[in-house]
Scaffold this motif. Structure first.
Motif, PDB file in Angstrom:
ATOM      1  N   VAL A 128       0.653  -1.074   0.014  1.00 27.34           N
ATOM      2  CA  VAL A 128       0.010  -0.063   0.240  1.00 27.34           C
ATOM      3  C   VAL A 128       0.736   1.029  -0.068  1.00 27.34           C
ATOM      4  N   GLU A 129       1.711   1.279   0.970  1.00 30.64           N
ATOM      5  CA  GLU A 129       2.894   2.480   0.867  1.00 30.64           C
ATOM      6  C   GLU A 129       3.450   2.684  -0.395  1.00 30.64           C
ATOM      7  N   LYS A 130       3.876   1.511  -1.247  1.00 33.80           N
ATOM      8  CA  LYS A 130       4.551   1.493  -2.281  1.00 33.80           C
ATOM      9  C   LYS A 130       3.546   2.207  -3.487  1.00 33.80           C
ATOM     10  N   TRP A 131       2.106   1.723  -3.398  1.00 33.67           N
ATOM     11  CA  TRP A 131       1.326   2.311  -4.351  1.00 33.67           C
ATOM     12  C   TRP A 131       1.216   3.781  -4.141  1.00 33.67           C
ATOM     13  N   HIS A 132       1.157   4.028  -2.874  1.00 32.78           N
ATOM     14  CA  HIS A 132       1.376   5.808  -2.666  1.00 32.78           C
ATOM     15  C   HIS A 132       2.323   6.498  -3.360  1.00 32.78           C
TER      16      HIS A 132
END
Length: 199
Positions: A128-132
């Protein structure tokens, strides 16, 4: 110099001097008993191997790696602590989870899918952090998607537009149309504009 017919090419050096459409490469493979599956780069490498030593690759030599994990990415309940396993797949189950975390704008982008495949052991929280992170980079203009080596056209157009911001996509395509008929590298060069007559 006129581009020769692919069927008349006898050496790897001669083959590499010209730009070939994937359809032409596949036709050559069919006519010479070579396997036609795979992306353009894989098909071209198969032809290079045949021209170099006469070896006809007729079936896949790639062995699929068997996953050790039994984790079912289609059905298991997912959480931020769920670890990415060697059996990871981009499923509807994962999509629903990611949408629940980041909202309806979620998409499986190529960079995110690549990250998921390369980061076994990391968690979905980190995904999720990578997506952001990827979204922020794209919004700021810092991010550029990776162009596969087999997509010479897209690479050429990107390099052309970067070097000629005042030129149009139509002009980039005109230069590419000229470039791919010439022997040698298919990468953009500043002299292309002058040589193609579009400067």
């Amino acid at each position: 110099m006129k581009r020769p017919e692919l069927s008349n090419i006898k050496s790897v050096d001669e083959f590499d001097r010209w730009y070939w459409l994937k359809e032409e490469l596949m036709t050559y493979c069919k006519e010479n008993g070579l396997r036609v599956t795979g992306n353009k780069l894989a098909v071209a490498n198969r032809i290079r191997q045949f021209l170099k030593n006469g070896i006809r690759e007729t079936q896949s030599t790639k062995k699929l790696k068997k996953a050790n994990s039994k984790f079912d990415w289609h059905a298991e309940k997912l959480s931020l602590e769920t670890k990415i396993t060697d059996s990871y797949k981009n499923t509807q189950n994962v999509r629903r989870f990611m949408v629940s975390q980041v909202g309806p704008s979620f998409r499986f982008s190529i960079p995110l899918m690549k990250w998921m495949k390369e980061n076994e052991g990391k968690t979905l929280k980190q995904a999720v952090e990578k997506w952001h992170q990827l979204k922020a980079e794209k919004k700021s203009g810092q991010y550029q998607s990776e162009i596969p080596p087999s997509n010479e056209y897209n690479q050429y157009v990107r390099d052309f537009m970067k070097d000629n911001p005042n030129k149009s996509l139509v002009e980039a395509r005109q230069c590419w149309a000229y470039k791919k008929t010439r022997p040698g590298s298919n990468r953009y060069a500043r002299k292309d504009l002058k040589e193609s007559g579009f400067s």
